[in-house]
Design a protein around this motif. Structure first.
Motif, PDB file in Angstrom:
ATOM      1  N   CYS A  21     -15.250  -8.716  24.628  1.00 46.82           N
ATOM      2  CA  CYS A  21     -14.181  -9.519  24.040  1.00 46.82           C
ATOM      3  C   CYS A  21     -14.757 -10.433  22.963  1.00 46.82           C
ATOM      4  O   CYS A  21     -15.814 -11.024  23.158  1.00 46.82           O
TER       5      CYS A  21
ATOM      6  N   ILE B  59     -11.107  -2.504  31.389  1.00 44.71           N
ATOM      7  CA  ILE B  59      -9.954  -1.929  30.694  1.00 44.71           C
ATOM      8  C   ILE B  59     -10.134  -0.462  30.382  1.00 44.71           C
ATOM      9  O   ILE B  59      -9.202   0.217  30.015  1.00 44.71           O
TER      10      ILE B  59
ATOM     11  N   ASN C  18      -9.597 -11.005  32.034  1.00 44.13           N
ATOM     12  CA  ASN C  18      -9.740  -9.749  32.761  1.00 44.13           C
ATOM     13  C   ASN C  18     -11.203  -9.391  32.967  1.00 44.13           C
ATOM     14  O   ASN C  18     -11.571  -8.857  34.012  1.00 44.13           O
ATOM     15  N   THR C  19     -12.039  -9.673  31.986  1.00 39.31           N
ATOM     16  CA  THR C  19     -13.462  -9.374  32.102  1.00 39.31           C
ATOM     17  C   THR C  19     -14.111 -10.254  33.165  1.00 39.31           C
ATOM     18  O   THR C  19     -14.920  -9.794  33.958  1.00 39.31           O
TER      19      THR C  19
ATOM     20  N   CYS D  31      -8.170 -10.742  27.489  1.00 38.46           N
ATOM     21  CA  CYS D  31      -9.353  -9.873  27.615  1.00 38.46           C
ATOM     22  C   CYS D  31     -10.471 -10.612  28.341  1.00 38.46           C
ATOM     23  O   CYS D  31     -11.088 -10.076  29.254  1.00 38.46           O
ATOM     24  N   GLN D  32     -10.731 -11.850  27.935  1.00 43.56           N
ATOM     25  CA  GLN D  32     -11.789 -12.632  28.570  1.00 43.56           C
ATOM     26  C   GLN D  32     -11.468 -12.909  30.034  1.00 43.56           C
ATOM     27  O   GLN D  32     -12.349 -12.844  30.888  1.00 43.56           O
TER      28      GLN D  32
ATOM     29  N   PRO E 207     -15.879  -3.892  28.718  1.00 36.93           N
ATOM     30  CA  PRO E 207     -15.232  -4.375  27.502  1.00 36.93           C
ATOM     31  C   PRO E 207     -15.981  -5.559  26.919  1.00 36.93           C
ATOM     32  O   PRO E 207     -16.563  -6.362  27.647  1.00 36.93           O
TER      33      PRO E 207
ATOM     34  N   GLN F 166      -4.344 -12.436  23.074  1.00 33.49           N
ATOM     35  CA  GLN F 166      -4.946 -11.175  23.520  1.00 33.49           C
ATOM     36  C   GLN F 166      -6.415 -11.354  23.876  1.00 33.49           C
ATOM     37  O   GLN F 166      -6.897 -10.798  24.873  1.00 33.49           O
TER      38      GLN F 166
END
Length: 88
Positions: free
Chosen positions: A26, A80, A73-74, A70-71, A24, A66
């Protein structure tokens, strides 16, 4: 014609064996200083009705949340686009 068809089938078969690793991407957040935040707060507290401004800022806050998720999770190695997690 048979050779072309055979090569096409073979190529498609081999291509189906590998799956791409999707990472992903971000967006980056625009940093706002404490002074910027205070100026916005003072502006919003001025007399007058601003329902659209308040709604738009609420949407923007949601988008920033959001992006942060995302950052996060990365950085943790979570992809994702797949159901599995990378092990570090």
């Amino acid at each position: 014609m048979k050779k072309v068809l055979l090569c096409l089938c073979l190529g498609l078969s081999l291509g189906a064996c590998s799956s791409p690793h999707l990472q992903p991407v971000c967006p980056t957040l625009v940093p706002y200083s404490q002074a910027d935040q205070q100026a916005l707060t003072a502006e919003l507290l001025q007399p007058g009705d601003r329902p659209q401004t308040v709604r738009w800022i609420g949407d923007y806050i949601g988008l920033r949340d959001q992006v942060r998720q995302c950052q996060k999770n990365t950085k943790n190695g979570w992809n994702i686009f797949s159901s599995s997690h990378k092990v570090k």
